[in-house]
Design an enzyme around this catalytic site. Structure first.
Site, PDB file in Angstrom:
ATOM      1  N   ASP A  49       0.836  -1.203   0.000  1.00  0.00           N
ATOM      2  CA  ASP A  49       0.000   0.000   0.000  1.00  0.00           C
ATOM      3  C   ASP A  49       0.870   1.252   0.000  1.00  0.00           C
ATOM      4  OD1 ASP A  49      -2.754   1.281   0.429  1.00  0.00           O
ATOM      5  OD2 ASP A  49      -1.618   2.101   2.109  1.00  0.00           O
ATOM      6  N   TYR A  54       3.044   9.941   0.421  1.00  0.00           N
ATOM      7  CA  TYR A  54       3.817   9.307   1.490  1.00  0.00           C
ATOM      8  C   TYR A  54       5.290   9.728   1.420  1.00  0.00           C
ATOM      9  CZ  TYR A  54      -0.102   6.140   2.592  1.00  0.00           C
ATOM     10  OH  TYR A  54      -1.319   5.613   2.961  1.00  0.00           O
ATOM     11  N   LYS A  98      -2.558  23.367   1.633  1.00  0.00           N
ATOM     12  CA  LYS A  98      -2.871  21.955   1.403  1.00  0.00           C
ATOM     13  C   LYS A  98      -4.295  21.847   0.878  1.00  0.00           C
ATOM     14  CE  LYS A  98      -2.872  17.456   3.751  1.00  0.00           C
ATOM     15  NZ  LYS A  98      -2.716  16.781   5.069  1.00  0.00           N
ATOM     16  N   ARG A 130      -8.664  11.114  -0.468  1.00  0.00           N
ATOM     17  CA  ARG A 130      -9.584  11.796   0.446  1.00  0.00           C
ATOM     18  C   ARG A 130     -10.775  12.345  -0.333  1.00  0.00           C
ATOM     19  NH1 ARG A 130      -8.948  11.502   6.135  1.00  0.00           N
ATOM     20  NH2 ARG A 130      -6.750  10.955   6.511  1.00  0.00           N
ATOM     21  N   ASN A 160     -11.229   6.731   2.731  1.00  0.00           N
ATOM     22  CA  ASN A 160     -11.853   7.685   3.660  1.00  0.00           C
ATOM     23  C   ASN A 160     -13.189   8.236   3.174  1.00  0.00           C
ATOM     24  OD1 ASN A 160      -9.544   7.817   5.628  1.00  0.00           O
ATOM     25  ND2 ASN A 160      -8.491   8.597   3.796  1.00  0.00           N
ATOM     26  N   GLN A 181     -10.683   2.350   1.622  1.00  0.00           N
ATOM     27  CA  GLN A 181      -9.725   2.222   2.714  1.00  0.00           C
ATOM     28  C   GLN A 181     -10.110   3.226   3.801  1.00  0.00           C
ATOM     29  OE1 GLN A 181      -4.961   2.865   3.466  1.00  0.00           O
ATOM     30  NE2 GLN A 181      -5.556   1.713   1.648  1.00  0.00           N
ATOM     31  N   SER A 211      -4.445   2.097   9.959  1.00  0.00           N
ATOM     32  CA  SER A 211      -4.174   2.272  11.390  1.00  0.00           C
ATOM     33  C   SER A 211      -4.874   1.223  12.248  1.00  0.00           C
ATOM     34  CB  SER A 211      -4.581   3.680  11.843  1.00  0.00           C
ATOM     35  OG  SER A 211      -3.971   4.013  13.071  1.00  0.00           O
TER      36      SER A 211
END
Length: 296
Positions: A49, A54, A98, A130, A160, A181, A211
């Protein structure tokens, strides 16, 4: 290790190796990254993943360098990556804020970046990272369909998303969304009762859980969930993390925990979750501890 069928010609390992910390390791050499992948493969963990963001937009390249040095690994793994988050760092250091970008131009450019950085000719699954409050679902959906038709991406999903985000995007697509996810763990268990899991379970859509150890708190805290986990762990000869993962695996919704660690020994023990005896009462003992009270 059992596998989850994603499409007619694509399946994922039941446990997924998460690479969001890959670029943060003190050792990002190709040999060390290869060793992590090999440790996964020895346990039947084949699904990796990733996400463009990242490691400050560097983790995909760290993986790519390892795949260039050991190209045989490319045929042994499935790669999931994500796009749409633009943060003022790396190749987007000139961004003022962002934000999310689900425009066709951004999605196509992101995929081309990911393919080049990871040194692969296709991405097994691309996720929209997102929900974008400015998403033009028709433009985004068409772009995702275009990527699948082009062969650059084998399948697409989201991350999400709430059910209304899912249905909005899916309504503008020919290609089925194949996963969502979402955060799921004993510390983030709301998805089991707020409709997030039920919506996907009803549609036989496998769920990727990020998580799953509650950001590590389930391994280090001293509260009721941690004590309950420790008790089950002792009875099964594993650590608390394995029990937390087994709790997710036991659910009938085909949940695939995404496990992120740079420690080789921890990677080698990811499959310990499969050793845990997780019957219904044990599942509810842990759930009760997480709730802080018995179920109604």
């Amino acid at each position: 290790m059992n596998r989850i069928q994603i499409t007619d010609d694509l399946s994922f390992s039941r446990i997924v190796y998460g690479m969001w910390r890959l670029g943060d390791d003190t050792d990002t050499s190709t040999a060390h990254v290869q060793a992590k992948i090999e440790a996964c493969l020895e346990q039947g963990i084949t699904t990796m993943d990733q996400a463009d963001i990242y490691g400050g937009y560097e983790a995909e390249e760290v993986l790519g360098n390892a795949l260039k040095a050991a190209p045989a690994l490319k045929d042994k793994i499935e790669i999931v990556t994500k796009c749409d988050i633009v943060a003022p760092m790396g190749r987007y250091s000139d961004a003022r804020v962002k934000y999310y970008d689900t425009s066709r131009a951004h999605i196509l450019a992101s995929v081309d970046h990911s393919l080049r950085l990871m040194d692969v000719d296709k991405i097994d699954t691309l996720l929209v990272h997102r929900p974008d409050p400015m998403m033009d679902h028709k433009e985004t959906g068409a772009a995702l369909d275009e990527l699948v038709a082009s062969g650059k991406v084998r399948s697409v999903g989201v991350s999400n998303f709430k059910l209304h985000d899912w249905t909005l995007l899916q309504s503008a697509m020919d290609t089925p969304l194949i996963t969502n996810q979402i955060e799921l763990s004993l510390t983030a268990h709301q998805g089991f009762t707020n409709g997030d899991v039920a919506y996907l379970q009803e549609r036989d859509v496998p769920i990727m859980a990020w998580s799953p150890l509650g950001g590590g708190s389930l391994m280090t805290g001293t509260g009721a969930p941690q004590k309950a986990l420790a008790s089950v762990a002792e009875a099964n000869g594993v650590d608390s993390g394995a029990v937390a993962v087994a709790w997710l695996l036991a659910h009938p919704a085909n949940i695939m925990p995404v496990m992120g660690t740079n420690n080789i020994n921890r990677i080698k023990s990811l499959s310990d979750a499969l050793k845990v005896n997780m019957d219904r009462q044990t599942w509810f003992e842990l759930y009760t501890a997480a709730l802080g009270q018995e179920v109604p």
